[in-house]
Design an enzyme around this catalytic site. Structure first.
Site, short mmCIF file in Angstrom:
data_model
loop_
_atom_site.label_atom_id
_atom_site.label_comp_id
_atom_site.label_asym_id
_atom_site.label_seq_id
_atom_site.Cartn_x
_atom_site.Cartn_y
_atom_site.Cartn_z
N LYS A 132 -7.12 -4.50 -8.30
CA LYS A 132 -6.12 -4.85 -7.29
C LYS A 132 -6.65 -4.26 -6.00
O LYS A 132 -6.57 -3.05 -5.76
CB LYS A 132 -4.77 -4.25 -7.66
CG LYS A 132 -3.71 -4.30 -6.57
CD LYS A 132 -2.35 -4.04 -7.18
CE LYS A 132 -1.37 -3.32 -6.27
NZ LYS A 132 -1.13 -3.98 -5.00
N GLY B 28 6.87 -1.18 -0.65
CA GLY B 28 7.94 -0.19 -0.80
C GLY B 28 9.15 -0.42 0.09
O GLY B 28 10.05 0.41 0.12
N ALA C 75 4.27 -6.86 -3.44
CA ALA C 75 4.96 -5.99 -2.48
C ALA C 75 6.12 -6.68 -1.78
O ALA C 75 6.03 -7.86 -1.44
CB ALA C 75 4.01 -5.43 -1.43
N ASN D 296 6.45 -2.40 -7.93
CA ASN D 296 6.53 -1.01 -8.42
C ASN D 296 7.86 -0.38 -8.03
O ASN D 296 8.73 -0.09 -8.85
CB ASN D 296 5.35 -0.20 -7.88
CG ASN D 296 5.23 1.19 -8.49
OD1 ASN D 296 4.14 1.72 -8.62
ND2 ASN D 296 6.33 1.83 -8.89
N THR D 297 8.05 -0.21 -6.70
CA THR D 297 9.21 0.54 -6.22
C THR D 297 10.54 -0.08 -6.61
O THR D 297 11.50 0.64 -6.91
CB THR D 297 9.13 0.69 -4.69
OG1 THR D 297 7.82 1.16 -4.35
CG2 THR D 297 10.13 1.70 -4.17
#
Lengths: 259, 67
Positions: free
Chosen positions: A98, A159, A185, A207-208
């Site tokens: 990535k 994020g 993202a 992720n976040t």
């Protein structure tokens, strides 16, 4: 049953959700979230070993179930990103990368010039390059031409949880490149993931949105369902939008109540 | 001799190899990668590569992260 698998670097994935391993309150919470997400690929960072060494993140990731996707997060030049990819390969993490070349620490927007350079170098050397890029169709095409295996436009800053800020650009990227498009993202909640998939994206990486939810395992499940629902809606072909109502009950045979 | 390991100064016996350093530090070997002065050291060279005065060693492994 309704769909083909997502193919990246010759490997097939029935899940179209890729998740991260950062920001979890504990490795146990992360493990539960991974389980609920149904993901088959998880991204990891590469960092200095802290001494004395404690437990490894990989003690909590079953590598027979999850494909590891090393990232070059924190790299600000093509050179750093390239070296990090080689380190990952040397560490035994495989050829997937990535690829991130960050251009600005406040927004974490990509430095697309460095990204393109690193993509060219790594693709030539046999890496399966998955570049994190902005939502620019021209750059997406350049990355594909440089050998990227997929392109991963951002929905919003890393994020931020702001969702898919420019669905029209993502749509144009989908029309511009022939490699898979994965939104990387910006996803904040389930509907954001569904929107990305309804647009026709091949997958979503986050992720976040999961790690920072109050209940990460439950949010992971919500994301799994959203990605599946969005994909299915895209494949089903939605009805056209219309400005005025169209009755869905027959207009004939309505009883007459007039006196 | 003095080297820098993951950004921290460290004094080692002259002639210490990468293998020797890893053993000294007790670092688990799984999913480990090493670079000396920016160049990545293949595992096959750990035993042969002797560190020199002023070398900068990076020892990395996977950590939690997303982007």
């Amino acid at each position: 049953m309704y769909d083909s698998n997502l193919v990246i670097g010759g490997k097939e994935f029935s899940s179209r959700l890729i998740v991260g391993t950062g920001k979890y309150s504990s490795t146990e919470v992360m493990k539960q979230a991974h389980e609920e997400s149904g993901a088959q690929m998880v991204t990891v960072a590469l960092r200095r070993v802290s001494l004395p060494t404690g437990e490894s993140i990989l003690d909590f990731i079953d590598t027979s179930r999850y494909t590891l996707l090393p990232n070059t997060a924190g790299c600000y030049t093509a050179d750093e990103a390239i070296r990090t990819a080689y380190l990952a390969r040397e560490a035994g993490l495989g050829d997937l990368v990535k690829l991130e070349v960050i251009g600005d620490s406040r927004t974490l927007f990509p430095d697309v010039q460095g990204l393109l350079e690193a993509t060219k170098t790594l693709a030539k050397d046999g890496f399966v390059v998955m570049p994190y890029t902005n939502d620019d169709p021209v750059m997406a095409k350049r990355l594909e031409d440089a050998g990227a295996a997929v392109v991963m436009p951002l929905g919003a800053p890393i994020g931020s949880g702001l969702g898919i800020r420019n669905p029209y650009n993502i749509k144009i990227i989908l029309e511009t490149v022939s490699v898979p498009v994965i939104v990387d993202a910006g996803v904040g909640t389930a509907s954001d993931a569904a929107i990305a998939m309804e647009l026709g994206c091949d997958g979503v990486l986050m992720n976040t949105a999961i790690a920072a939810a109050r209940d990460p395992a439950a949010m992971a499940r919500a994301m799994k369902l959203a990605v599946e629902a969005g994909r299915l809606a895209f494949k089903s072909g939605r009805m056209p939008k219309k400005l005025y109502a169209t009755a869905s009950s027959p207009l004939e045979g309505v009883p007459d109540w007039t006196t | 001799m003095n080297v820098t390991v993951n950004g921290k100064p460290m004094e080692l016996e002259p002639g210490t190899t990468v293998e020797g350093l890893l053993t000294l530090l007790g670092v688990p070997r799984q999913y480990l990668a090493v670079a000396v002065n920016r160049d990545i050291t293949p595992k096959s060279e750990y035993a042969a590569l002797k560190l020199a005065e002023g070398d900068r060693v990076e020892i990395v492994r996977p950590m939690g992260g997303g982007a």
